[in-house]
Every structure is written in C-alpha cells, then in structure tokens.
Design a protein around this motif. Structure first.
Motif, PDB file in Angstrom:
ATOM      1  N   LYS A 122       6.111   5.013   7.377  1.00  0.00           N
ATOM      2  CA  LYS A 122       5.582   4.502   6.109  1.00  0.00           C
ATOM      3  C   LYS A 122       4.143   4.967   5.860  1.00  0.00           C
ATOM      4  N   ARG A 123       3.697   5.975   6.556  1.00  0.00           N
ATOM      5  CA  ARG A 123       2.291   6.372   6.499  1.00  0.00           C
ATOM      6  C   ARG A 123       1.832   6.703   5.080  1.00  0.00           C
ATOM      7  N   ASN A 124       2.718   7.232   4.247  1.00  0.00           N
ATOM      8  CA  ASN A 124       2.346   7.617   2.881  1.00  0.00           C
ATOM      9  C   ASN A 124       2.770   6.600   1.838  1.00  0.00           C
ATOM     10  N   THR A 125       3.124   5.384   2.302  1.00  0.00           N
ATOM     11  CA  THR A 125       3.548   4.300   1.417  1.00  0.00           C
ATOM     12  C   THR A 125       2.370   3.383   1.115  1.00  0.00           C
ATOM     13  N   THR A 126       2.372   2.733  -0.037  1.00  0.00           N
ATOM     14  CA  THR A 126       1.350   1.740  -0.351  1.00  0.00           C
ATOM     15  C   THR A 126       1.824   0.370   0.130  1.00  0.00           C
ATOM     16  N   VAL A 127       0.889  -0.552   0.289  1.00  0.00           N
ATOM     17  CA  VAL A 127       1.211  -1.891   0.797  1.00  0.00           C
ATOM     18  C   VAL A 127       2.187  -2.610  -0.135  1.00  0.00           C
ATOM     19  N   ALA A 128       2.078  -2.380  -1.430  1.00  0.00           N
ATOM     20  CA  ALA A 128       2.928  -3.072  -2.401  1.00  0.00           C
ATOM     21  C   ALA A 128       4.409  -2.766  -2.196  1.00  0.00           C
ATOM     22  N   LYS A 129       4.715  -1.646  -1.553  1.00  0.00           N
ATOM     23  CA  LYS A 129       6.112  -1.253  -1.362  1.00  0.00           C
ATOM     24  C   LYS A 129       6.678  -1.703  -0.012  1.00  0.00           C
ATOM     25  N   LEU A 130       5.910  -2.464   0.748  1.00  0.00           N
ATOM     26  CA  LEU A 130       6.384  -2.952   2.048  1.00  0.00           C
ATOM     27  C   LEU A 130       7.097  -4.284   1.895  1.00  0.00           C
ATOM     28  N   SER A 131       8.020  -4.557   2.800  1.00  0.00           N
ATOM     29  CA  SER A 131       8.652  -5.878   2.851  1.00  0.00           C
ATOM     30  C   SER A 131       7.656  -6.870   3.444  1.00  0.00           C
TER      31      SER A 131
END
Length: 311
Positions: A122-131
């Motif tokens: 998830k290194r390139n993911t933003t926090v808003a897209k995390l469960s």
C-alpha cells in the motif's frame, strides 16, 4: 531497569481532578496496561507522560529523563499513537512516513516500517483508501518512525472488528519481541489479559489495583464459577457445604451456580456428593474469573466495551 517512573501524579482542570495521586513504574521490555472506563483518567495520564500535557503536581521520569526539564529530548525518543490521528489527504503512506521522519534525530526507512505492519503493498495509497484495520496498523508504523525504545498506545484497537483487533494484538506482541517497552490504555478486558505483563486499574482518576492480570484474578475471593446440574434434586445446602464452595445460586434450577476458590477441591467433592446420593451429573461447566470480575469487585460496576470518548 525502569523506563517510566511516576510518583504522585495529579492533573486538575479547574475544580475537576482528572488524575489523583497516581504512582507506578514500568520496567524495560514490559507491556504495561492502564485499564479503566471512559473518564477514568487513562488518556490524561498518558498525555502527561508524553509531554503533551503539564502535570499539576508529581514527579515524572521517562527514559531516565525528568519530564519537567527534558520534555523536548523525551519527545524525540518516544513513539506516540493517539486515540485519533489525522494525516495529509494527498500524500501516500510512503510520503507521510518520509515526512514524519524528518522531524526526528533518528529515523527508520519508510519501506521497512510499512513492511513491519504488513502494508508494503500500500506504499502508494493514501490513508483515506485504507480499511479500519489497515489505518490502525499505519498509525503504528507512524509511531515507529523514529525507532523508539518506548511506545505509547492509547486504546489501539478501539473501533476495530474482532479479526482486525487480533491482528493488532499480534503486531503489538511483535513490538515487544523487538525489546521495546509499551505503555497502553484499553477498556477491553480480554485485550489487557492477553497483552499486558501488568495492569493498573483506574477508576475516577486513581489507581485501585496494580499487578499482573493473573495475580489480580487469583486474588478474587471466588476466582471460579461452576455451573452444575443433576438428574435428581440435590439440596442447595449440601452443595454449599462442599470443599472450597463459598456460595450457591439456584435461580436457574435445575442448574446450580457454585462460586468456589479451588477447583481441585470443589469438583471432586461434587462427584463424591453425586455418588453418595446415587445421582448423575448431567451438566458441568467451569468459568474462570477474569479482569471484568476484578473490576466489578473493585469499583462495583461493569466496564463497558464501546468506543471511548474524551477523557
């Protein structure tokens, strides 16, 4: 070696005394828990130790440093996970950790942190897209950005489903395996029993008990509950006279509930009684005491497992 020393800590907000004469030490490599309901003073105690709030009185040492004079040095050496955290909306997880690392004299590689909490993909993911569970794990990664020897976790599993909560427990135990010291607050009894070497139970701003979960439970007058039924009527007074049985309830007859102090004495005596009366035991269940029983005994109230509010 003590990593934390708290002596007579008090914190007042006007006429409200949030923390009252609290003292305890935390040893190196220990998971120390502060257990209590909302408003007990758990978070306030942590924030005083983290240097986020100034104590009204008392003496606090963290990592051998006096918080009243060395708070800036302490903050550089500890990791803090707050009840609620806000991150930059447009930065990736990697970028956030890279940015946070710049605030400390010592830092850990962002990829190493993400790998440690199972979020490397998830290194390139933003926090808003995390469960929810992933967000909590990322918060732990952010807590470790300066490779702290001491970690503060304020109700780290609040709001998580049972599976995510257990995953977080595993992560916390792994942190202990890395020889870190952890001070956490929780209002989940099972969490404290599984994770903590010792717990301080707080109520209304004071510590009402402090020991290992096992010793606190062993200290109960009746640490065991036996539910038993027979194929014929057994007088409750005969059950009450059995070895180590302290009282008997028959409100759910034909099931009796026996509170006892020693299973090795009570259970054999139950079967001896059944043989003497030519009866058969048709049901036998044993429940060990737990921290909720301890809390109920000490405070006279149950500890509610719900999302915590401000303390």
């Amino acid at each position: 070696m003590d990593i934390i020393r708290v002596s007579h800590l008090a914190k007042n907000y006007g006429l409200i005394q949030a923390v009252n004469d609290v003292s305890f030490n935390v040893g190196q490599g220990e998971i120390f828990g502060i257990l209590g309901p909302n408003g007990a003073g758990k978070t306030t105690t942590l924030e005083c130790l983290e240097g986020l709030r100034k104590a009204s009185s008392g003496h606090l040492e963290v990592l051998g440093l006096n918080l009243s004079t060395d708070a800036k040095i302490v903050k550089d050496k500890i990791g803090i996970q707050l009840q609620a955290s806000t991150y930059f909306d447009n930065l990736t997880l990697f970028e956030i950790l890279e940015l946070f690392g710049k605030f400390y004299s010592r830092r850990t590689s962002p990829m190493d942190l993400l790998t440690a909490v199972g979020l490397e993909h998830k290194r390139n993911t933003t926090v808003a897209k995390l469960s929810g569970g992933q967000s909590q794990r990322f918060t732990i990664a952010a807590t470790l950005v300066n490779d702290p020897e001491l970690i503060f976790l304020d109700e780290p599993t609040t709001g998580l489903d049972p599976r995510a909560r257990r995953s977080m427990w595993e992560l916390i135990l792994n942190l202990k395996g890395d020889k870190r010291t952890i001070l956490l607050t929780t209002h989940y009894m099972e969490e404290a029993e599984i994770l903590c070497d010792r717990v301080a139970i707080m109520d209304q701003g004071s510590i009402v008990a402090l020991d290992s979960p096992r010793n606190l439970i062993k200290g109960l007058t009746t640490p065991y509950e036996i539910r038993v039924a027979f194929n014929q009527r057994i007088p409750s007074d005969q059950l009450n006279s059995l070895d180590s049985v302290l009282d008997v309830e028959d409100a759910e007859y034909p099931i009796f509930t026996l509170h006892c102090g020693d299973l090795t004495k009570s259970i054999p005596s139950i079967f001896a009684l059944s043989r003497n009366r030519q009866a058969t035991v048709t049901q036998l269940e044993v429940r060990s005491g737990n921290l909720e029983d301890v809390f109920l005994k000490l405070t006279g109230k149950y500890l509610e497992n719900h999302v915590s509010g401000e303390e």
